[in-house]
Design an enzyme around this catalytic site. Structure first.
Site, PDB file in Angstrom:
ATOM      1  N   GLY A 263      10.831 -11.016  -8.791  1.00  0.00           N
ATOM      2  CA  GLY A 263      11.363 -12.384  -8.711  1.00  0.00           C
ATOM      3  C   GLY A 263      11.676 -12.924 -10.090  1.00  0.00           C
ATOM      4  O   GLY A 263      11.809 -12.161 -11.049  1.00  0.00           O
ATOM      5  N   ASN A 264      11.808 -14.235 -10.197  1.00  0.00           N
ATOM      6  CA  ASN A 264      12.020 -14.850 -11.512  1.00  0.00           C
ATOM      7  C   ASN A 264      11.408 -16.250 -11.505  1.00  0.00           C
ATOM      8  O   ASN A 264      10.857 -16.697 -10.497  1.00  0.00           O
ATOM      9  CB  ASN A 264      13.510 -14.878 -11.876  1.00  0.00           C
ATOM     10  CG  ASN A 264      14.315 -15.642 -10.863  1.00  0.00           C
ATOM     11  OD1 ASN A 264      14.182 -16.850 -10.733  1.00  0.00           O
ATOM     12  ND2 ASN A 264      15.163 -14.934 -10.104  1.00  0.00           N
ATOM     13  N   PHE A 265      11.553 -16.965 -12.613  1.00  0.00           N
ATOM     14  CA  PHE A 265      10.821 -18.223 -12.792  1.00  0.00           C
ATOM     15  C   PHE A 265      11.557 -19.464 -12.273  1.00  0.00           C
ATOM     16  O   PHE A 265      11.116 -20.582 -12.511  1.00  0.00           O
ATOM     17  CB  PHE A 265      10.508 -18.431 -14.275  1.00  0.00           C
ATOM     18  CG  PHE A 265       9.550 -17.413 -14.831  1.00  0.00           C
ATOM     19  CD1 PHE A 265       8.230 -17.374 -14.401  1.00  0.00           C
ATOM     20  CD2 PHE A 265       9.979 -16.480 -15.765  1.00  0.00           C
ATOM     21  CE1 PHE A 265       7.347 -16.432 -14.900  1.00  0.00           C
ATOM     22  CE2 PHE A 265       9.104 -15.533 -16.269  1.00  0.00           C
ATOM     23  CZ  PHE A 265       7.784 -15.499 -15.834  1.00  0.00           C
ATOM     24  N   SER A 266      12.657 -19.295 -11.564  1.00  0.00           N
ATOM     25  CA  SER A 266      13.394 -20.487 -11.103  1.00  0.00           C
ATOM     26  C   SER A 266      12.519 -21.320 -10.159  1.00  0.00           C
ATOM     27  O   SER A 266      11.909 -20.798  -9.230  1.00  0.00           O
ATOM     28  CB  SER A 266      14.684 -20.062 -10.399  1.00  0.00           C
ATOM     29  OG  SER A 266      15.274 -21.180  -9.791  1.00  0.00           O
TER      30      SER A 266
ATOM     31  N   ALA B 149      18.984 -18.489  -9.056  1.00  0.00           N
ATOM     32  CA  ALA B 149      18.797 -17.325  -9.927  1.00  0.00           C
ATOM     33  C   ALA B 149      18.559 -16.141  -8.990  1.00  0.00           C
ATOM     34  O   ALA B 149      17.440 -15.913  -8.530  1.00  0.00           O
ATOM     35  CB  ALA B 149      17.617 -17.556 -10.857  1.00  0.00           C
TER      36      ALA B 149
END
Ligand code: PMT
Length: 402
Positions: A208-211, A276
């Site tokens: 995943g990512n930090f959005s 994102a």
């Protein structure tokens, strides 16, 4: 101006209550009809007489008029108003609004009001920065309350920082602009993507990512505020929205986001892609938790569909496609490439090299880049303000192409 607009001014108990007197005058000067509700604490700071003299109307302070025993109906007050402006809003009243604690006339009126609600918080800097205050403000935002952010400067405590109520003129201007712009996108439909995507490795792990979704949600709110019907397709985020004009569709993976976007895009006038999206996903998702072994683990990744590029291919001439570019280097060059590749009408560039910009934070620093190569750079602003700038640009392009 605010000619003939009916404004209900709510005053809660903070030192900034004295500024509400000037706000009342500003509303009246702009042609509005104003009624005032004060909490008990607010009356400790400024007397109701000042407000009643300037508004030429009795001030509402309690459920009952102590002299006549007459009942003040919070429902009638809420229905009367075209706008309910609560300024200053203290941390205490903000918390009551967030949880629906109806222990005074002002909060009860808020709970029954059908008109747009505006709040101008004012408190000391540490209170303003406290996680519970931030959370309550987010709750209000998610319900469509319009927040007129506190400014920075000298505070009544003697400390200096963020927490000063916005200036009366700026609050009145904000409300006036609201009325001027609220029908700009009436009858229009918009698709917004927000948040991260999670690409599952096994039932307990993902890529995943930090959005956080804050940027995309702010855009959806701003579009809805200007009258558009919004389809908000969001990856996993703690944010929510109960706004009637926003249909929130929660997804987990890029593939899910892609299939919703494909279905929705032909019905809308515009799409703003703030999500994102993971470019790759594991080729296979293990059905049970992968056990640790002595060996290294290699995960084979395959490409995800590019939602933006796919929409860019089917975009009609009457549709607008706006993308984001999140960069760490070669910002402008990469943004320009993305505009061409994805057929964007303009791209919103944000860089992780800028302090206060990008993932998770409440602020962003963006540059709009257009297919012609033209650029428009903005200073650091709140994500709500960035959303306003983006939607204003969309309205401008839409008007120009008519
Ligand atoms: O959510 P927040 O915490 O508020 O953070 C906001 C943000 C940093 C996520 C937001 O401002 C932002 O920059 N979003 C785009 C992030 C990104 O993935 O950028 P990109 O340069 O990799 O992608 C370019 C564009 O293509 C984006 O519009 C993206 O949504 C879109 N894209 C990318 C890959 C893909 N498979 N499908 C896409 O649609």
């Amino acid at each position: 101006m605010l000619q003939d607009k009916k404004i209900l001014l709510g005053v809660t108990g903070g030192i900034a209550a004295y500024k509400s007197v000037y706000l009342l005058r500003e509303f009246v000067r702009r042609g509005a009809q104003v009624k005032v509700i004060m909490t008990g604490m607010a009356q400790q700071f400024v007397g109701p007489l000042t407000f009643s003299a300037l508004s030429r109307s009795p001030v509402f302070t309690d459920f009952f008029d102590q002299n006549t025993g007459q009942w003040h109906s919070h429902v009638d007050l809420g229905l009367w108003a075209d706008a309910f402006v609560i300024a200053p809003l203290t941390a205490n009243s903000m918390a009551k609004m967030a949880i629906g604690l109806a222990d005074n006339l002002l909060i009860t009126t808020y709970l029954s009001a059908r008109c747009p609600v505006f709040v101008a918080p004012a408190m000391d800097l540490d209170m303003y920065a406290h996680p519970s205050v931030k959370k309550n403000l987010e709750i209000l935002l998610s319900r469509g309350v319009h927040v007129i952010e506190a400014g920075e400067g000298e505070l009544a405590s003697g400390l200096s920082g963020k927490g000063r109520m916005a200036e009366p003129q700026d609050i009145a201007e904000f409300v006036q602009q609201f009325f001027l712009s609220s029908q700009e996108l009436a009858g229009r439909k918009a698709l917004v993507t927000a948040g991260p995507t999670y690409e599952m490795i096994d039932p307990v792990r993902f890529i995943g990512n930090f959005s956080s979704g804050k940027m995309g949600f702010a855009i959806a709110r701003e579009l809805a505020r200007r009258g558009a019907k919004v389809f908000l397709v969001s990856g996993p985020t703690a944010l929510t929205t109960d706004e009637p004009n926003i249909e929130l569709i929660r997804v987990t993976s890029a593939q899910e986001m892609y299939s919703h976007a494909q279905k929705i895009f032909p019905q809308v006038d515009m799409a703003i892609l703030a999500a994102a999206v993971a470019d790759y996903r594991p080729a296979e998702q293990a059905q049970t938790k992968i056990k640790k072994s002595d060996q290294d683990l290699v995960i084979h990744l395959v490409k995800n569909p590019d939602i933006a590029a796919s929409l860019g291919k089917i975009k009609r001439s009457d549709q607008l496609l706006v993308g984001f570019a999140l960069e760490t280097d070669n910002e402008l060059r990469n943004a320009r490439e993305k505009i061409q590749k994805k057929n964007f009408d303009f791209i919103v560039l944000n860089s992780l090299r800028d302090k206060g910009a990008g993932f998770g934070v409440d602020t962003n620093k963006v540059t709009f880049v257009f297919p012609s190569g033209e650029q428009k750079a903005f200073p650091l602003k709140t994500k709500a303000q960035v959303a306003q700038d983006i939607v204003t640009q969309i309205v401008k392009i839409t008007n120009e192409s008519r």
